[in-house]
Scaffold this active site. Structure first.
Site, short mmCIF file in Angstrom:
data_model
loop_
_atom_site.label_atom_id
_atom_site.label_comp_id
_atom_site.label_asym_id
_atom_site.label_seq_id
_atom_site.Cartn_x
_atom_site.Cartn_y
_atom_site.Cartn_z
N GLU A 82 0.84 -1.20 0.00
CA GLU A 82 0.00 0.00 0.00
C GLU A 82 0.87 1.25 0.00
O GLU A 82 0.40 2.35 0.24
CB GLU A 82 -0.95 0.00 1.20
CG GLU A 82 -0.27 -0.05 2.55
CD GLU A 82 -1.23 0.24 3.69
OE1 GLU A 82 -1.74 1.37 3.73
OE2 GLU A 82 -1.47 -0.65 4.52
N CYS A 116 -3.47 -3.25 4.45
CA CYS A 116 -2.59 -4.36 4.87
C CYS A 116 -2.97 -5.69 4.24
O CYS A 116 -2.32 -6.71 4.50
CB CYS A 116 -2.60 -4.47 6.38
SG CYS A 116 -2.27 -2.92 7.20
N HIS A 246 -2.96 -10.50 11.58
CA HIS A 246 -2.35 -9.24 11.18
C HIS A 246 -2.17 -8.42 12.45
O HIS A 246 -3.09 -8.33 13.26
CB HIS A 246 -3.27 -8.51 10.19
CG HIS A 246 -2.91 -7.06 10.04
ND1 HIS A 246 -1.67 -6.68 9.61
CD2 HIS A 246 -3.58 -5.92 10.31
CE1 HIS A 246 -1.61 -5.35 9.60
NE2 HIS A 246 -2.76 -4.87 10.02
N1 ACO Z 1 0.14 2.06 31.01
C1 ACO Z 1 -0.46 1.00 30.43
N2 ACO Z 1 -1.42 1.13 29.47
C2 ACO Z 1 -1.79 2.38 29.12
C3 ACO Z 1 -1.22 3.52 29.70
C4 ACO Z 1 -0.21 3.32 30.70
N3 ACO Z 1 0.40 4.34 31.29
N4 ACO Z 1 -1.79 4.60 29.15
C5 ACO Z 1 -2.68 4.16 28.25
N5 ACO Z 1 -2.69 2.82 28.23
C6 ACO Z 1 -3.49 1.91 27.39
C7 ACO Z 1 -4.91 2.34 27.21
O1 ACO Z 1 -5.71 1.96 28.29
C8 ACO Z 1 -5.25 1.60 25.92
O2 ACO Z 1 -5.46 0.25 26.18
P1 ACO Z 1 -6.94 -0.37 26.09
O3 ACO Z 1 -7.41 -0.15 24.68
O4 ACO Z 1 -6.74 -1.79 26.42
O5 ACO Z 1 -7.72 0.41 27.08
C9 ACO Z 1 -3.94 1.65 25.13
O6 ACO Z 1 -2.94 1.97 26.08
C10 ACO Z 1 -3.93 2.70 24.06
O7 ACO Z 1 -4.34 3.90 24.64
P2 ACO Z 1 -5.46 4.80 23.96
O8 ACO Z 1 -5.65 6.04 24.77
O9 ACO Z 1 -6.65 3.97 23.62
O10 ACO Z 1 -4.64 5.15 22.64
P3 ACO Z 1 -4.97 6.19 21.55
O11 ACO Z 1 -6.43 6.35 21.33
O12 ACO Z 1 -4.19 7.40 21.86
O13 ACO Z 1 -4.35 5.44 20.25
C11 ACO Z 1 -4.74 3.78 18.53
C12 ACO Z 1 -4.44 4.05 20.01
C13 ACO Z 1 -6.17 4.21 18.23
C14 ACO Z 1 -4.57 2.30 18.26
C15 ACO Z 1 -3.74 4.60 17.66
O14 ACO Z 1 -2.44 4.22 17.94
C16 ACO Z 1 -4.00 4.45 16.17
O15 ACO Z 1 -4.84 5.15 15.61
N6 ACO Z 1 -3.22 3.57 15.46
C17 ACO Z 1 -3.36 3.34 14.03
C18 ACO Z 1 -4.61 2.57 13.67
C19 ACO Z 1 -4.54 1.08 13.94
O16 ACO Z 1 -3.47 0.51 14.10
N7 ACO Z 1 -5.72 0.40 13.97
C20 ACO Z 1 -5.80 -1.03 14.12
C21 ACO Z 1 -6.51 -1.78 13.02
S1 ACO Z 1 -6.33 -1.07 11.43
C22 ACO Z 1 -4.70 -1.18 10.87
O17 ACO Z 1 -4.13 -2.22 10.81
C23 ACO Z 1 -3.98 0.07 10.44
#
Ligand code: ACO
Length: 451
Positions: A82, A116, A246
């Site tokens: 991609e 992906c 994945h």
């Molecule tokens: N210690 C331990 N865990 C923590 C801490 C800490 N200090 N702070 C936060 N966390 C945890 C949260 O609780 C959360 O876990 P949970 O979901 O089990 O509750 C995790 O860390 C992530 O924190 P969030 O606040 O939910 O993260 P955020 O919303 O800022 O971003 C996300 C996460 C949405 C995955 C982002 O990285 C993203 O957009 N990534 C790209 C998209 C992606 O990969 N999507 C997946 C499928 S699609 C694809 O393959 C591209």
């Protein structure tokens, strides 16, 4: 034609990475957010010295060299990616530079793209060709590669980069099951790349997770149904030796395995649930579609599936944790990790399922069997030894501090469309045998060299 599958594999990841603990500090997020919350340890990245052509050339050349492949024996070359640079011109055509040198030009296949999922689509094209009436007896090669980069913000730590190459032919040690592939495809704007001026995607993180999990539900249930049709004793996860996913980040994979258990629970008749899933009867009336972010369901089934995760899935996450999301090669990096975690004796006769997901969205669950006979055993040993060598390069990489990584990202971003262009990224840090970009001329034609 029988036992079509993977004969050889090769994996490439960049020689530099940023440590996720350091990145947490640098990004001023809570300690543990990337390492525990997302389950990531290190993230590989490319400077402006590498692009999609170069990483695919690197992995393909290594596959050819290490397996002494005669290029005239290859009848199909497929690329799943991609990462777009020349838009109308495929990466495959660039890879033909290796083949054309030997006068090998009678080679079908081009690029396949859907986030992906492209690597899986390319792989299916190759398998289908070998199994079809168009097949001429030669082998196929599938290359999946991507440079996964996000803009500054919460998605950035889920980047990565890498490429995988696979040699496909009959009588393979890793054989694809016939007739049980289960797909789920629909429209969603969870992650896409509408801004052609930028290397970064538009991503709706929460929606992407929901899409991923709902695709998993759909694929897994259909896959289980198809498996039961050929084997009435098929018992879902319990009948599989491994379950590979994945991996956008490792925590989502652990949640996904819990989700598979939740599906097994819902697919179990009420009267058998208490004996098979003790203490989970409060979820009897729960619905799949209402529970993607249900903390109670997640926690209960994460606990239930903990040992299943350790045994069937965790061994597949070694590269994902230490390289990051490679996009199209991610699932195949999972396969490599799984294979190098075992001996050929432990693998013979085993069956595992693989879940491929590409935003937008396209997804499939399918299964691989490890061949039972001794000749397959020696082929398998060769395959494992070969990928082991590449995986061991993980330890030879260089850690780069987050500020320097951010500067490299800035250079990539600023020069995404600069032409003519001479990259400034270091060549001396690349692994031997790595292709790198020498220059882009005023017609945006790219030239490469090999270290
Ligand atoms: N210690 C331990 N865990 C923590 C801490 C800490 N200090 N702070 C936060 N966390 C945890 C949260 O609780 C959360 O876990 P949970 O979901 O089990 O509750 C995790 O860390 C992530 O924190 P969030 O606040 O939910 O993260 P955020 O919303 O800022 O971003 C996300 C996460 C949405 C995955 C982002 O990285 C993203 O957009 N990534 C790209 C998209 C992606 O990969 N999507 C997946 C499928 S699609 C694809 O393959 C591209």
């Amino acid at each position: 034609v029988e036992n079509v599958g993977i004969h050889a594999m090769e994996i490439y990841f960049p020689s530099q990475y940023v440590d996720q603990v350091e990145l947490e500090k640098f990004d001023e997020v809570a300690a543990g957010k990337y390492t525990i919350g997302l389950g990531q340890s290190k993230m590989a990245f490319c400077t402006d010295r590498e692009d999609i052509h170069s990483i695919c050339l690197t992995v393909l050349h290594r596959l050819i060299e290490k397996n002494n492949i005669n290029l005239h024996d290859i009848g199909r070359l497929e690329v799943g990616t991609e990462t777009i640079i020349d838009k109308s011109k495929s990466v495959k055509t660039f890879l033909m530079t290796l083949f054309a040198k030997e006068g090998a030009t009678d080679i079908e296949g081009i690029d396949t793209t859907n986030a992906c999922y492209g690597g899986t689509a390319a792989l299916f094209n190759a398998i289908n060709w070998v199994e079809s009436s168009s097949w001429d007896g030669r082998k196929a090669i599938v290359v999946a590669g991507d440079i996964a980069v996000y803009g500054k913000g919460p998605a950035r730590p889920t980047g990565g980069a890498g490429a995988v190459a696979m040699l496909i032919a009959p009588d393979a040690p890793l054989v694809f099951d016939c007739g049980v592939r289960a797909s789920y495809m629909t429209h969603a704007y969870d992650f896409y790349k509408p801004d052609l001026a930028s290397e970064f995607p538009y991503v709706d993180g929460k929606l992407s997770i929901q899409c991923y999990l709902s695709a998993l539900d759909n694929c897994y249930n259909l896959f289980s149904k198809k498996m039961r049709a050929i084997d009435p004793n098929f018992k879902g996860l319990l009948s599989l030796d491994g379950m590979l996913f994945h991996s956008p980040y490792c925590k989502l994979v652990q949640k996904s395995l819990a989700r598979v258990s939740f599906n097994d629970f819902l697919n179990t008749p009420y009267e058998e649930r208490e004996s098979k899933f003790p203490g989970l009867s409060q979820f009897n009336e729960f619905k799949r579609e209402n529970t993607y972010f249900d903390r109670d369901v997640e926690k209960a089934f994460m606990t239930y599936s903990k040992d299943l995760f350790e045994a069937k899935t965790k061994p597949s996450l070694h590269l994902a944790r230490n390289v990051g999301n490679m996009y199209t090669p991610s699932l195949y990096g999972g396969l490599v990790s799984y294979l190098v975690s075992k001996s050929p004796e432990q693998l013979i006769g085993k069956k595992f399922a693989l879940f491929s997901y590409g935003s937008g969205l396209a997804s499939t669950m399918y299964s691989i069997n490890i061949c039972n006979d001794m000749s397959a055993g020696s082929k398998l040993e060769k395959l494992i030894n070969s990928v082991n060598e590449s995986v061991s390069l993980l330890e030879k990489r260089m850690s780069v501090e987050p500020q320097k990584f951010t500067n490299y990202m800035q250079v990539r971003t600023e020069n995404y469309h600069t032409a003519p262009y001479e990259p400034s990224g270091p060549v001396d840090t690349l692994f031997p045998g790595t292709y790198y970009l020498v220059k882009i001329d005023d017609q945006r034609r790219r030239t490469y060299d090999r270290k």
